[in-house]
Design a protein around this motif. Structure first.
Motif: not given
Length: 231
Positions: A173-197
């Protein structure tokens, strides 16, 4: 490095550059807070820096202008990022060392430092290794030194799965300068790698290691700067 790997690297770095340029992860506000913490603690006195997970140093290097450094050492797993960091840090007059290494390994091998800095990197470690990070940082921080931790955090009542879902929804909803492919790539990385506390867990781990938090800046509920020193 073979050509497909090179293409992947520069595509990812180009996407991240767009995120930084649009201030989607609040690098500007966090950078102001980092600069203020360094100025308040050191003033015009020189200090040494260990930058863990430094990447290309594009966001941190400008913050160091106006300070006098004894030395700068950056560590990252990606050699291509370190090559870019060498250019971004080229203006520094102090000794600069860039090393291909993981965060914990380099922290353990480091000499004591005045400043230990890490930005959007610690969240890749599982919870027990975050505790090890704080223990090692406390051992490698000079008296009066600072640990500066810029990172994403979960809300206190938010599960990891809820964080992943909410962050991806917010991103789209906010990173509107990114195309859908770029948004998908960030979300894929996030779900598979990010472990915030949650911030409270990080503070508890730091306190157990002999560190105390002296300031906390949260320009957005999931992006923060915590500043620690020896208790």
């Amino acid at each position: 490095m073979n050509e497909p790997a090179a293409i992947r690297f520069f595509h990812v770095w180009d996407t991240y550059a767009k995120v930084v340029a649009s201030n989607y992860m609040f690098h500007q506000e966090l950078g102001v807070a980092v600069t203020a913490a360094l100025r308040e603690r050191f003033g015009d006195r020189p200090f040494s820096v260990l930058d863990l997970g430094c990447g290309d140093a594009a966001t941190f290097a400008p913050l160091l202008q106006g300070f006098t450094l004894k030395s700068y050492k950056g560590a990252d797993l990606c050699q291509e990022a370190l090559d870019l960091a060498a250019r971004n840090l080229g203006y520094l007059s102090c000794p600069v060392e860039l090393k291909q290494a993981d965060m914990l390994g380099e922290l353990a091998a480091s000499r004591p430092q005045d400043v230990i800095y890490t930005s959007f990197a610690l969240h890749h470690l599982p919870t027990p290794l975050k505790a090890e990070f704080f223990k090692a940082a406390a051992q490698k921080l000079n008296p009066g030194g600072l640990l500066l931790l810029v990172d994403v955090v979960r809300e206190e009542d938010e599960s990891l799965a809820e964080y992943h879902s909410a962050y991806c929804d917010w991103l789209r909803g906010h990173m509107v300068e990114l195309d859908s492919g770029e948004q998908d790539a960030i979300c894929e990385h996030l779900v598979n790698n990010d472990l915030p506390e949650p911030c409270s867990l990080l503070q508890a781990q730091a306190q157990a290691a002999g560190l105390q938090r002296i300031s906390l800046a949260i320009p957005h509920r999931r992006h923060s700067l915590s500043v620690f020193t020896l208790a």
